[in-house]
Design a protein around this motif. Sequence first.
Motif, PDB file in Angstrom:
ATOM      1  N   VAL A   1     -10.149   7.828   0.463  1.00 13.23           N
ATOM      2  CA  VAL A   1     -10.237   8.957   1.389  1.00 13.23           C
ATOM      3  C   VAL A   1      -8.975   9.050   2.236  1.00 13.23           C
ATOM      4  CG1 VAL A   1     -11.551   9.983   3.281  1.00 13.23           C
ATOM      5  CG2 VAL A   1     -12.756   8.784   1.450  1.00 13.23           C
ATOM      6  N   ALA A   2      -8.502   7.919   2.738  1.00 13.16           N
ATOM      7  CA  ALA A   2      -7.338   7.907   3.619  1.00 13.16           C
ATOM      8  C   ALA A   2      -6.082   8.411   2.919  1.00 13.16           C
ATOM      9  CB  ALA A   2      -7.098   6.491   4.158  1.00 13.16           C
ATOM     10  N   MET A   3      -5.935   8.101   1.660  1.00 10.12           N
ATOM     11  CA  MET A   3      -4.741   8.518   0.935  1.00 10.12           C
ATOM     12  C   MET A   3      -4.715  10.029   0.695  1.00 10.12           C
ATOM     13  SD  MET A   3      -2.716   6.034   0.633  1.00 10.12           S
ATOM     14  CE  MET A   3      -1.548   6.686  -0.559  1.00 10.12           C
ATOM     15  N   GLY A   4      -5.825  10.696   0.939  1.00  9.42           N
ATOM     16  CA  GLY A   4      -5.860  12.153   0.823  1.00  9.42           C
ATOM     17  C   GLY A   4      -5.456  12.883   2.095  1.00  9.42           C
ATOM     18  N   ILE A   5      -5.173  12.135   3.169  1.00 11.20           N
ATOM     19  CA  ILE A   5      -4.769  12.736   4.446  1.00 11.20           C
ATOM     20  C   ILE A   5      -3.266  13.008   4.437  1.00 11.20           C
ATOM     21  CG2 ILE A   5      -4.657  12.423   6.944  1.00 11.20           C
ATOM     22  CD1 ILE A   5      -7.492  12.747   5.928  1.00 11.20           C
ATOM     23  N   LYS A   6      -2.872  14.227   4.729  1.00 13.07           N
ATOM     24  CA  LYS A   6      -1.458  14.586   4.781  1.00 13.07           C
ATOM     25  C   LYS A   6      -0.818  13.973   6.026  1.00 13.07           C
ATOM     26  CE  LYS A   6       1.687  18.565   4.859  1.00 13.07           C
ATOM     27  NZ  LYS A   6       1.783  20.057   4.877  1.00 13.07           N
ATOM     28  N   PRO A   7       0.374  13.357   5.899  1.00  9.88           N
ATOM     29  CA  PRO A   7       1.025  12.751   7.070  1.00  9.88           C
ATOM     30  C   PRO A   7       1.350  13.777   8.149  1.00  9.88           C
ATOM     31  CG  PRO A   7       2.015  11.932   5.040  1.00  9.88           C
ATOM     32  CD  PRO A   7       1.107  13.073   4.651  1.00  9.88           C
ATOM     33  N   HIS A   8       1.206  13.354   9.394  1.00  6.08           N
ATOM     34  CA  HIS A   8       1.621  14.178  10.530  1.00  6.08           C
ATOM     35  C   HIS A   8       3.142  14.270  10.573  1.00  6.08           C
ATOM     36  CE1 HIS A   8       1.364  15.761  14.671  1.00  6.08           C
ATOM     37  NE2 HIS A   8       2.383  14.975  14.938  1.00  6.08           N
ATOM     38  N   LEU A   9       3.811  13.198  10.174  1.00 10.51           N
ATOM     39  CA  LEU A   9       5.274  13.146  10.104  1.00 10.51           C
ATOM     40  C   LEU A   9       5.650  12.271   8.924  1.00 10.51           C
ATOM     41  CD1 LEU A   9       8.225  13.404  11.432  1.00 10.51           C
ATOM     42  CD2 LEU A   9       7.715  11.158  12.399  1.00 10.51           C
TER      43      LEU A   9
ATOM     44  N   PRO B   1      -9.011  11.171  11.385  1.00 13.17           N
ATOM     45  CA  PRO B   1     -10.068  11.715  12.240  1.00 13.17           C
ATOM     46  C   PRO B   1     -10.997  10.618  12.752  1.00 13.17           C
ATOM     47  CG  PRO B   1     -10.631  12.051   9.949  1.00 13.17           C
ATOM     48  CD  PRO B   1      -9.234  11.472   9.954  1.00 13.17           C
ATOM     49  N   ALA B   2     -11.815  10.976  13.724  1.00 10.16           N
ATOM     50  CA  ALA B   2     -12.789  10.030  14.259  1.00 10.16           C
ATOM     51  C   ALA B   2     -13.936   9.879  13.265  1.00 10.16           C
ATOM     52  CB  ALA B   2     -13.312  10.517  15.607  1.00 10.16           C
TER      53      ALA B   2
ATOM     54  N   VAL C   1     -10.137   1.606   8.105  1.00 15.57           N
ATOM     55  CA  VAL C   1      -9.017   1.591   7.168  1.00 15.57           C
ATOM     56  C   VAL C   1      -7.652   1.567   7.848  1.00 15.57           C
ATOM     57  CG1 VAL C   1      -8.522   4.069   6.867  1.00 15.57           C
ATOM     58  CG2 VAL C   1      -8.421   2.531   4.884  1.00 15.57           C
ATOM     59  N   SER C   2      -7.582   1.771   9.149  1.00 12.94           N
ATOM     60  CA  SER C   2      -6.293   1.994   9.820  1.00 12.94           C
ATOM     61  C   SER C   2      -5.282   0.880   9.565  1.00 12.94           C
ATOM     62  CB  SER C   2      -6.507   2.183  11.320  1.00 12.94           C
ATOM     63  OG  SER C   2      -7.165   1.049  11.872  1.00 12.94           O
ATOM     64  N   GLY C   3      -5.661  -0.355   9.796  1.00 10.60           N
ATOM     65  CA  GLY C   3      -4.719  -1.450   9.615  1.00 10.60           C
ATOM     66  C   GLY C   3      -4.355  -1.664   8.157  1.00 10.60           C
ATOM     67  N   PHE C   4      -5.332  -1.578   7.281  1.00 10.09           N
ATOM     68  CA  PHE C   4      -5.070  -1.758   5.852  1.00 10.09           C
ATOM     69  C   PHE C   4      -4.147  -0.661   5.334  1.00 10.09           C
ATOM     70  CE2 PHE C   4      -6.143  -1.072   1.350  1.00 10.09           C
ATOM     71  CZ  PHE C   4      -5.905  -2.349   0.849  1.00 10.09           C
ATOM     72  N   LEU C   5      -4.373   0.568   5.783  1.00 11.01           N
ATOM     73  CA  LEU C   5      -3.512   1.673   5.370  1.00 11.01           C
ATOM     74  C   LEU C   5      -2.080   1.451   5.841  1.00 11.01           C
ATOM     75  CD1 LEU C   5      -3.154   4.496   4.116  1.00 11.01           C
ATOM     76  CD2 LEU C   5      -3.843   5.466   6.326  1.00 11.01           C
ATOM     77  N   ALA C   6      -1.907   1.030   7.082  1.00 11.51           N
ATOM     78  CA  ALA C   6      -0.565   0.770   7.604  1.00 11.51           C
ATOM     79  C   ALA C   6       0.143  -0.305   6.786  1.00 11.51           C
ATOM     80  CB  ALA C   6      -0.641   0.359   9.076  1.00 11.51           C
ATOM     81  N   ASN C   7      -0.580  -1.370   6.437  1.00 14.24           N
ATOM     82  CA  ASN C   7       0.017  -2.439   5.637  1.00 14.24           C
ATOM     83  C   ASN C   7       0.364  -1.959   4.230  1.00 14.24           C
ATOM     84  OD1 ASN C   7      -0.157  -4.352   7.693  1.00 14.24           O
ATOM     85  ND2 ASN C   7      -2.185  -5.022   7.083  1.00 14.24           N
TER      86      ASN C   7
ATOM     87  N   GLN D   1       5.863   2.529   9.894  1.00 17.91           N
ATOM     88  CA  GLN D   1       4.562   3.164   9.691  1.00 17.91           C
ATOM     89  C   GLN D   1       3.758   3.172  10.991  1.00 17.91           C
ATOM     90  OE1 GLN D   1       4.014   4.492   6.721  1.00 17.91           O
ATOM     91  NE2 GLN D   1       5.840   3.536   5.809  1.00 17.91           N
ATOM     92  N   ALA D   2       3.100   4.282  11.253  1.00 22.45           N
ATOM     93  CA  ALA D   2       2.152   4.363  12.375  1.00 22.45           C
ATOM     94  C   ALA D   2       0.911   5.092  11.891  1.00 22.45           C
ATOM     95  CB  ALA D   2       2.766   5.086  13.564  1.00 22.45           C
ATOM     96  N   VAL D   3      -0.217   4.458  12.036  1.00 24.00           N
ATOM     97  CA  VAL D   3      -1.505   5.067  11.690  1.00 24.00           C
ATOM     98  C   VAL D   3      -2.302   5.204  12.978  1.00 24.00           C
ATOM     99  CG1 VAL D   3      -3.648   4.847  10.400  1.00 24.00           C
ATOM    100  CG2 VAL D   3      -1.480   4.105   9.359  1.00 24.00           C
ATOM    101  N   LEU D   4      -2.621   6.448  13.340  1.00 26.74           N
ATOM    102  CA  LEU D   4      -3.377   6.742  14.551  1.00 26.74           C
ATOM    103  C   LEU D   4      -4.775   7.188  14.166  1.00 26.74           C
ATOM    104  CD1 LEU D   4      -0.207   7.553  15.050  1.00 26.74           C
ATOM    105  CD2 LEU D   4      -1.094   8.421  17.219  1.00 26.74           C
ATOM    106  N   THR D   5      -5.756   6.653  14.849  1.00 26.98           N
ATOM    107  CA  THR D   5      -7.148   7.003  14.587  1.00 26.98           C
ATOM    108  C   THR D   5      -7.777   7.554  15.856  1.00 26.98           C
ATOM    109  OG1 THR D   5      -7.280   5.181  12.996  1.00 26.98           O
ATOM    110  CG2 THR D   5      -9.355   6.173  13.714  1.00 26.98           C
ATOM    111  N   GLU D   6      -8.360   8.728  15.757  1.00 25.95           N
ATOM    112  CA  GLU D   6      -9.018   9.330  16.917  1.00 25.95           C
ATOM    113  C   GLU D   6     -10.207   8.482  17.358  1.00 25.95           C
ATOM    114  OE1 GLU D   6     -10.152  13.356  16.285  1.00 25.95           O
ATOM    115  OE2 GLU D   6      -8.177  13.980  15.563  1.00 25.95           O
TER     116      GLU D   6
END
Length: 338
Positions: free
Chosen positions: A227-235, A246-247, A254-260, A271-276
């Motif tokens: 699911v996370a890999m389907g999110i378009k980057p903000h930058l 999203p919240a 997934v935030s930390g795993f995605l960043a790694n 890399q920066a992954v922000l989670t609402e």
Amino acid sequence: MASLLSRNEKSPPQGLAVARFDVCNGDADGLCAVRQWRLHDPSAAHLITGLKRDIALLQHVPCEASSQVLVCDLSMQRNRAALDRLLDGGAQVRWFDHHWSGPVPAHERLDAHLDFSSEVCTSLLVDRYLGGRYRAWALVGAYGDELTTVADRLGAASGLDPLHRAVLRRLGLAINYNAYGEDASDVCIAPAELYERLARHASPWNLLRDEPVIHDIEACRRRDFRVAMGIKPHLESAQARVVVLPAAPWSRRVSGFLANALAAVHPEQAQAVLTERRDGHYAVSVRAPRASPQGAHTLCQAFGGSGRTAAAGIDALPFTSLEPFVRALSQTRWGAPC
């Protein structure tokens, strides 16, 4: 230059009953550090742990003059007031950590083992102290902390073939993944309960064989990552990538795993992954470029966060600070390895 600090501990007063507390981060590094110590010293202890961002845990230790407190994988800077309270009350504290500590008190009842270099984690510090007696558990913690090259090198030197090292890495990633979430409802199993499962087994291989929850965590991670890999980057630029999630329970996990994962694929890119969050803030995971893994903690400290030189985070970044943070990330001059 890596920073190494140590303080020596004195023996406890004779004739007093000892209350023992193990205080640690609920990720693979923290849990595996404590597991090693309790294999070395099987004394009964009360475990205090939490999710990945539950850092200020030392405040939950009662002040008892005869207590012995083991702290693993928690920032001393974030727990300094509680540490001073315990030391002033007569407790003995042994501390293993690799996060920036701030000033370390020179106290006869504090035994601190701190190393801030980018190629250590807390499990490896405990492994160093214990002379490698429980190295398999140390490697699980190191793999979970994404020190793959370091863990592979140490595992090979210890006689572990690639297949056995792969099993330890699989286990470390699963335990680490389970630590991410905003509250206990987000994760597969509470870290304290997961530690109870770890403590049933002398070896990590038995843990993976006998505990189905590890496989449940792995399946959850695969679903979340898709699911996370389907999110378009903000930058997205040559220097940096920012992903805003999203919240939702899956995004908090997934935030930390995605960043790694992104850092491994794009070693020249920060890399920066922000989670609402539910409260109008973002939880932020930052990874310095692996080609120059220095500066993540400095960036996060400017926004109220903390962490390590290669990997750091911000617990609560206001929504209004998103663009200032993105600019700061893009303009950061990342350092070379020590």
